[in-house]
Design a protein around this motif. Sequence first.
Motif, PDB file in Angstrom:
ATOM      1  N   VAL A 131       0.391  -1.104  -0.255  1.00  0.00           N
ATOM      2  CA  VAL A 131      -0.226   0.394   0.015  1.00  0.00           C
ATOM      3  C   VAL A 131       1.041   1.524  -0.129  1.00  0.00           C
ATOM      4  O   VAL A 131       0.408   2.587   0.511  1.00  0.00           O
ATOM      5  CB  VAL A 131      -0.851  -0.142   0.940  1.00  0.00           C
ATOM      6  N   GLY A 132       2.261   1.002   0.038  1.00  0.00           N
ATOM      7  CA  GLY A 132       2.989   2.288  -0.391  1.00  0.00           C
ATOM      8  C   GLY A 132       3.673   2.600   1.007  1.00  0.00           C
ATOM      9  O   GLY A 132       3.256   4.347   1.685  1.00  0.00           O
ATOM     10  N   VAL A 133       3.513   1.992   2.147  1.00  0.00           N
ATOM     11  CA  VAL A 133       3.470   3.177   3.562  1.00  0.00           C
ATOM     12  C   VAL A 133       4.776   2.590   4.380  1.00  0.00           C
ATOM     13  O   VAL A 133       5.285   1.487   3.918  1.00  0.00           O
ATOM     14  CB  VAL A 133       2.306   2.233   5.162  1.00  0.00           C
ATOM     15  N   LEU A 134       5.779   3.527   4.554  1.00  0.00           N
ATOM     16  CA  LEU A 134       7.020   3.140   4.999  1.00  0.00           C
ATOM     17  C   LEU A 134       7.239   3.391   6.852  1.00  0.00           C
ATOM     18  O   LEU A 134       6.334   3.347   6.737  1.00  0.00           O
ATOM     19  CB  LEU A 134       8.538   4.707   4.242  1.00  0.00           C
ATOM     20  N   ALA A 135       7.951   2.859   7.031  1.00  0.00           N
ATOM     21  CA  ALA A 135       8.494   2.492   8.633  1.00  0.00           C
ATOM     22  C   ALA A 135       8.586   3.966   9.213  1.00  0.00           C
ATOM     23  O   ALA A 135       8.993   4.330   8.156  1.00  0.00           O
ATOM     24  CB  ALA A 135       9.006   1.679   8.912  1.00  0.00           C
ATOM     25  N   MET A 136       7.987   3.540   9.780  1.00  0.00           N
ATOM     26  CA  MET A 136       7.676   4.838  10.852  1.00  0.00           C
ATOM     27  C   MET A 136       8.017   5.158  12.356  1.00  0.00           C
ATOM     28  O   MET A 136       7.449   3.555  13.235  1.00  0.00           O
ATOM     29  CB  MET A 136       7.120   6.207  10.191  1.00  0.00           C
ATOM     30  N   LYS A 137       8.355   5.852  13.248  1.00  0.00           N
ATOM     31  CA  LYS A 137       8.693   5.623  14.715  1.00  0.00           C
ATOM     32  C   LYS A 137       7.901   5.979  15.439  1.00  0.00           C
ATOM     33  O   LYS A 137       6.917   7.443  14.139  1.00  0.00           O
ATOM     34  CB  LYS A 137       9.822   6.606  15.287  1.00  0.00           C
ATOM     35  N   ALA A 138       6.921   6.317  16.205  1.00  0.00           N
ATOM     36  CA  ALA A 138       5.804   6.973  16.719  1.00  0.00           C
ATOM     37  C   ALA A 138       6.391   7.968  16.941  1.00  0.00           C
ATOM     38  O   ALA A 138       7.372   8.624  17.428  1.00  0.00           O
ATOM     39  CB  ALA A 138       5.480   6.761  17.829  1.00  0.00           C
ATOM     40  N   THR A 139       5.812   8.946  16.510  1.00  0.00           N
ATOM     41  CA  THR A 139       5.745  10.478  17.008  1.00  0.00           C
ATOM     42  C   THR A 139       5.301  11.812  17.682  1.00  0.00           C
ATOM     43  O   THR A 139       5.515  12.687  18.250  1.00  0.00           O
ATOM     44  CB  THR A 139       5.690  11.719  15.263  1.00  0.00           C
ATOM     45  N   HIS A 140       4.624  10.945  17.759  1.00  0.00           N
ATOM     46  CA  HIS A 140       2.822  11.685  19.468  1.00  0.00           C
ATOM     47  C   HIS A 140       2.990  13.270  18.905  1.00  0.00           C
ATOM     48  O   HIS A 140       3.229  14.050  19.476  1.00  0.00           O
ATOM     49  CB  HIS A 140       3.966  11.479  20.532  1.00  0.00           C
ATOM     50  N   ASP A 141       2.396  13.287  18.057  1.00  0.00           N
ATOM     51  CA  ASP A 141       2.395  14.843  17.160  1.00  0.00           C
ATOM     52  C   ASP A 141       1.282  15.540  18.244  1.00  0.00           C
ATOM     53  O   ASP A 141       1.529  17.404  18.279  1.00  0.00           O
ATOM     54  CB  ASP A 141       1.874  14.860  15.706  1.00  0.00           C
ATOM     55  N   TYR A 142       0.550  14.752  18.758  1.00  0.00           N
ATOM     56  CA  TYR A 142      -0.754  15.576  19.537  1.00  0.00           C
ATOM     57  C   TYR A 142      -0.070  16.449  20.735  1.00  0.00           C
ATOM     58  O   TYR A 142      -0.439  17.041  21.924  1.00  0.00           O
ATOM     59  CB  TYR A 142      -1.846  14.757  20.465  1.00  0.00           C
ATOM     60  N   ALA A 143       1.453  15.551  21.280  1.00  0.00           N
ATOM     61  CA  ALA A 143       1.993  16.534  22.623  1.00  0.00           C
ATOM     62  C   ALA A 143       2.761  17.582  22.674  1.00  0.00           C
ATOM     63  O   ALA A 143       3.204  18.869  23.369  1.00  0.00           O
ATOM     64  CB  ALA A 143       3.157  15.355  23.203  1.00  0.00           C
ATOM     65  N   ARG A 144       2.670  18.327  20.892  1.00  0.00           N
ATOM     66  CA  ARG A 144       2.807  19.458  20.366  1.00  0.00           C
ATOM     67  C   ARG A 144       2.419  20.594  21.506  1.00  0.00           C
ATOM     68  O   ARG A 144       3.140  21.686  21.357  1.00  0.00           O
ATOM     69  CB  ARG A 144       2.932  19.762  19.826  1.00  0.00           C
ATOM     70  N   PHE A 145       1.320  20.751  21.852  1.00  0.00           N
ATOM     71  CA  PHE A 145       0.374  21.338  22.298  1.00  0.00           C
ATOM     72  C   PHE A 145       1.417  21.429  24.011  1.00  0.00           C
ATOM     73  O   PHE A 145       0.530  20.532  25.221  1.00  0.00           O
ATOM     74  CB  PHE A 145      -1.371  21.519  22.419  1.00  0.00           C
ATOM     75  N   GLU A 146       1.274  22.998  24.798  1.00  0.00           N
ATOM     76  CA  GLU A 146       1.250  22.820  26.177  1.00  0.00           C
ATOM     77  C   GLU A 146       0.284  23.728  26.837  1.00  0.00           C
ATOM     78  O   GLU A 146      -0.213  22.764  28.282  1.00  0.00           O
ATOM     79  CB  GLU A 146       2.713  24.258  26.015  1.00  0.00           C
ATOM     80  N   SER A 147      -0.762  23.971  26.381  1.00  0.00           N
ATOM     81  CA  SER A 147      -2.379  24.139  27.211  1.00  0.00           C
ATOM     82  C   SER A 147      -3.237  23.650  26.517  1.00  0.00           C
ATOM     83  O   SER A 147      -3.623  23.882  24.955  1.00  0.00           O
ATOM     84  CB  SER A 147      -1.495  25.258  27.383  1.00  0.00           C
ATOM     85  N   VAL A 148      -4.475  23.694  26.541  1.00  0.00           N
ATOM     86  CA  VAL A 148      -5.694  23.400  26.278  1.00  0.00           C
ATOM     87  C   VAL A 148      -5.878  25.120  25.040  1.00  0.00           C
ATOM     88  O   VAL A 148      -6.638  24.841  24.410  1.00  0.00           O
ATOM     89  CB  VAL A 148      -6.884  23.926  27.370  1.00  0.00           C
TER      90      VAL A 148
END
Length: 178
Positions: free
Chosen positions: A112-129
């Motif tokens: 399906v054309g998906v490359l291996a990748m480590k978890a990036t935890h993009d949701y953690a970039r926000f410091e506050s609500v």
Amino acid sequence: MKKYVDPQGRHIRVYVKLLHSPAWRVLGFSAKALFTDLRAIVTGTNNGNISAALSDMKHKGWTAPTTLAKALYELRAMGFIAVTVEGGLRQGTRVPSLYRFTDLEVFEQPKVGVLAMKATHDYARFESVREAEQALAEGFEKLQAAGRKKQQSNKKTPVQKMYRSNTESVSEAQISNT
């Protein structure tokens, strides 16, 4: 050695760190429900090959395409999922976009054309609500502006139909001369 099999069946693992993140707290109920429905599809090796097409989600109760699209956008904007393969028309068929959960590792899936990748935890970039709410609001404004622009470019200009009036007539002599 025998592999452990849970007598209750498959389960979804979500860490409390994710549930306590500012990004999770600003998600709407539909986005949280979609997160759960998509997470149930993950088998351990198929992260990155997750489809959220309405045709795939109907059996889970998703009937409104706008609700599904809004929930998908929220999950993407807040960094819980990311696109691995962009959908669209390919070779005369429609191909759905494929997604990955950013808190899970992705294994290579060449079919399906998906490359291996480590978890990036993009949701953690926000410091506050407040920061997460602001990012979500700005994202919705950009999305709405893009939608308006697309809608304006897709509008067809009305074509005036030309009708011969009943007063115009062509004589038989004009017809026979042509």
